[in-house]
Design a protein around this motif. Structure first.
Motif, PDB file in Angstrom:
ATOM      1  N   PRO A  78     -27.945   8.479  -2.752  1.00 26.64           N
ATOM      2  CA  PRO A  78     -28.301   7.055  -2.684  1.00 26.64           C
ATOM      3  C   PRO A  78     -27.940   6.444  -1.327  1.00 26.64           C
ATOM      4  O   PRO A  78     -26.863   6.725  -0.783  1.00 26.64           O
ATOM      5  N   ASN A 100     -32.407   3.089  -1.154  1.00 28.84           N
ATOM      6  CA  ASN A 100     -32.316   2.633  -2.539  1.00 28.84           C
ATOM      7  C   ASN A 100     -32.061   1.139  -2.648  1.00 28.84           C
ATOM      8  O   ASN A 100     -32.365   0.520  -3.668  1.00 28.84           O
ATOM      9  N   LEU A 119     -25.662   1.372  -7.567  1.00 26.72           N
ATOM     10  CA  LEU A 119     -26.238   2.616  -7.040  1.00 26.72           C
ATOM     11  C   LEU A 119     -25.465   3.835  -7.526  1.00 26.72           C
ATOM     12  O   LEU A 119     -26.061   4.869  -7.846  1.00 26.72           O
TER      13      LEU A 119
END
Length: 231
Positions: A78, A100, A119
């Motif tokens: 991420p 992301n 995340l």
């Protein structure tokens, strides 16, 4: 992701920002790694395999969008972009490029930490793709975009590297012509198989690979190509 102390890599050339994030993230029991430029960040991402990457776009050696592009060649970690660039175009470019989330500077630390938590929760926890793939004497190093045959480094064009890297990420499995064309040339080129044949031909020449008895790149007639496992 480690269960007790996730690792976060911060790639930012501003020492004050890195210090602020290190203090704030460490207080939340995160392990923090730092890099002051893109090349160092990519190397740390490959070696340390962090659980989350915080990426500034304005780096001294390469643009953060390029760092993101190279990272996505071999990792799905991420990425939270943290940048002064506030335009919609920059945000769309980063998100389309594999980021992301996107936070603009100046930023509130509580919102930033909340986005980090989201995340990390969303991360599937699966294994990261390998940073390097070996097929016999052929080695593809995704982190450094380096291709070697034995001890000799092979110079490839961007398209040649992109085709080989995509085959390497699916080592031993057939990648269809349509997938290669769409991923590398774009959605409108799904039927332009002559582009792909030319690039594969050049790749085979550079690798000394005989299409009649391939060591590396195997043609699956009418379907696509695969990179041999073990070579």
């Amino acid at each position: 992701m480690t269960s007790n102390q996730p690792t976060i890599l911060v790639i930012d050339d501003e020492p004050q920002i890195r210090k602020f994030l290190r203090i704030s993230l460490s207080a939340q029991q995160y392990r923090v790694l730092e890099a002051a430029n893109g090349a160092e960040g990519l190397a740390q991402a490959a070696l340390a395999k962090p659980d989350l990457l915080v990426l500034d776009l304005g780096l001294p050696d390469m643009d953060g969008q390029q760092v993101l592009s190279e990272l996505r060649q071999w990792s799905q970690v991420p990425v939270l972009v943290l940048s002064v660039r506030a335009s919609e175009g920059e945000k769309v470019l980063a998100l389309d490029g594999g980021a992301n989330d996107y936070v603009t500077k100046p930023f509130g630390i509580q919102e930033f930490l909340a986005r980090v938590r989201v995340l990390l929760r969303q991360a599937d926890g699966g294994e990261q793709a390998p940073a390097r793939v070996q097929s016999g004497a052929l080695s593809i190093d995704f982190a450094y975009r380096r291709v070697s045959l034995g001890t000799e480094e092979i110079a490839l064009t961007r398209k040649e590297y992109a085709v080989l890297a995509l085959l390497a990420r699916h080592l031993g499995r057939v990648v269809t012509q349509q997938q290669l064309l769409k991923d590398i040339w774009g959605p409108s080129h799904g039927e332009d198989s002559h582009y792909l044949r030319v690039v594969v031909g050049h790749l085979r020449q550079k690798l000394g690979d005989d299409p009649a008895a391939p060591r590396f790149i195997v043609t699956e007639a009418g379907v696509g190509y695969r990179l041999r496992e073990g070579g």
